[in-house]
Motif scaffolding. Structure first.
Motif, PDB file in Angstrom:
ATOM      1  N   MET A  12     -34.664  62.550 -44.171  1.00 46.28           N
ATOM      2  CA  MET A  12     -33.402  61.821 -43.994  1.00 46.28           C
ATOM      3  C   MET A  12     -33.685  60.432 -43.441  1.00 46.28           C
ATOM      4  SD  MET A  12     -30.183  61.379 -44.157  1.00 46.28           S
ATOM      5  CE  MET A  12     -29.478  62.969 -44.541  1.00 46.28           C
ATOM      6  N   LEU A  13     -34.598  60.333 -42.494  1.00 49.48           N
ATOM      7  CA  LEU A  13     -34.985  59.036 -41.942  1.00 49.48           C
ATOM      8  C   LEU A  13     -35.518  58.131 -43.047  1.00 49.48           C
ATOM      9  CD1 LEU A  13     -35.488  57.068 -39.618  1.00 49.48           C
ATOM     10  CD2 LEU A  13     -37.628  58.330 -39.136  1.00 49.48           C
ATOM     11  N   GLN A  14     -36.355  58.663 -43.913  1.00 53.52           N
ATOM     12  CA  GLN A  14     -36.887  57.879 -45.029  1.00 53.52           C
ATOM     13  C   GLN A  14     -35.767  57.421 -45.961  1.00 53.52           C
ATOM     14  OE1 GLN A  14     -40.290  56.895 -45.518  1.00 53.52           O
ATOM     15  NE2 GLN A  14     -39.080  55.471 -46.731  1.00 53.52           N
ATOM     16  N   ALA A  15     -34.815  58.305 -46.246  1.00 48.75           N
ATOM     17  CA  ALA A  15     -33.690  57.943 -47.116  1.00 48.75           C
ATOM     18  C   ALA A  15     -32.851  56.834 -46.483  1.00 48.75           C
ATOM     19  CB  ALA A  15     -32.827  59.172 -47.400  1.00 48.75           C
ATOM     20  N   LEU A  16     -32.629  56.909 -45.184  1.00 47.37           N
ATOM     21  CA  LEU A  16     -31.898  55.845 -44.495  1.00 47.37           C
ATOM     22  C   LEU A  16     -32.681  54.537 -44.579  1.00 47.37           C
ATOM     23  CD1 LEU A  16     -30.707  57.879 -41.385  1.00 47.37           C
ATOM     24  CD2 LEU A  16     -29.229  56.972 -43.192  1.00 47.37           C
ATOM     25  N   ASN A  17     -33.978  54.592 -44.322  1.00 48.93           N
ATOM     26  CA  ASN A  17     -34.828  53.408 -44.424  1.00 48.93           C
ATOM     27  C   ASN A  17     -34.798  52.836 -45.834  1.00 48.93           C
ATOM     28  OD1 ASN A  17     -37.643  54.123 -42.146  1.00 48.93           O
ATOM     29  ND2 ASN A  17     -35.517  53.682 -41.707  1.00 48.93           N
ATOM     30  N   ASP A  18     -34.862  53.704 -46.840  1.00 52.96           N
ATOM     31  CA  ASP A  18     -34.834  53.251 -48.235  1.00 52.96           C
ATOM     32  C   ASP A  18     -33.536  52.523 -48.582  1.00 52.96           C
ATOM     33  OD1 ASP A  18     -37.341  54.355 -48.584  1.00 52.96           O
ATOM     34  OD2 ASP A  18     -36.616  56.120 -49.685  1.00 52.96           O
TER      35      ASP A  18
END
Length: 98
Positions: free
Chosen positions: A15-21
């Motif tokens: 989820m953190l990666q998706a937010l960063n993306d």
């Protein structure tokens, strides 16, 4: 600011990666950050701060007005742990308080 609980785990780190993306980096990570085996899940990603899960409610009192959203993915998922008080504390009561 977005609060992300369970950030050190696999799902939380995804989820953190998706937010960063999506260009979102004003994220407060909440979890147990002590296990070194999970450091790789979150350390190379972009976020504002880490807050230990047991300190979160104290931190929240000071920062609540700036919070836009809470994504709650935190839970104790260790299937070898049979201390039900831990599950009551972390999965049931923590979620209700949050």
């Amino acid at each position: 600011m977005i609060i992300l609980t369970g950030a050190a785990g696999f799902i939380g780190s995804c989820m953190l990666q998706a937010l960063n993306d999506n260009g979102i980096t004003d994220i407060i990570l909440v979890d147990d950050f002590v296990p070194e085996t999970k450091t790789a899940n979150w350390s190379a990603k972009r976020f504002s701060e880490t807050v230990p899960r047991m300190s979160f409610f104290t931190w929240y009192q000071e920062h609540a007005p700036a919070i836009d959203a809470i994504i709650h993915l935190g839970a104790k998922t260790d299937t070898t742990l049979f201390d039900y008080a831990v599950f009551d504390t972390l999965n049931l009561n923590y979620s209700k308080k949050l």
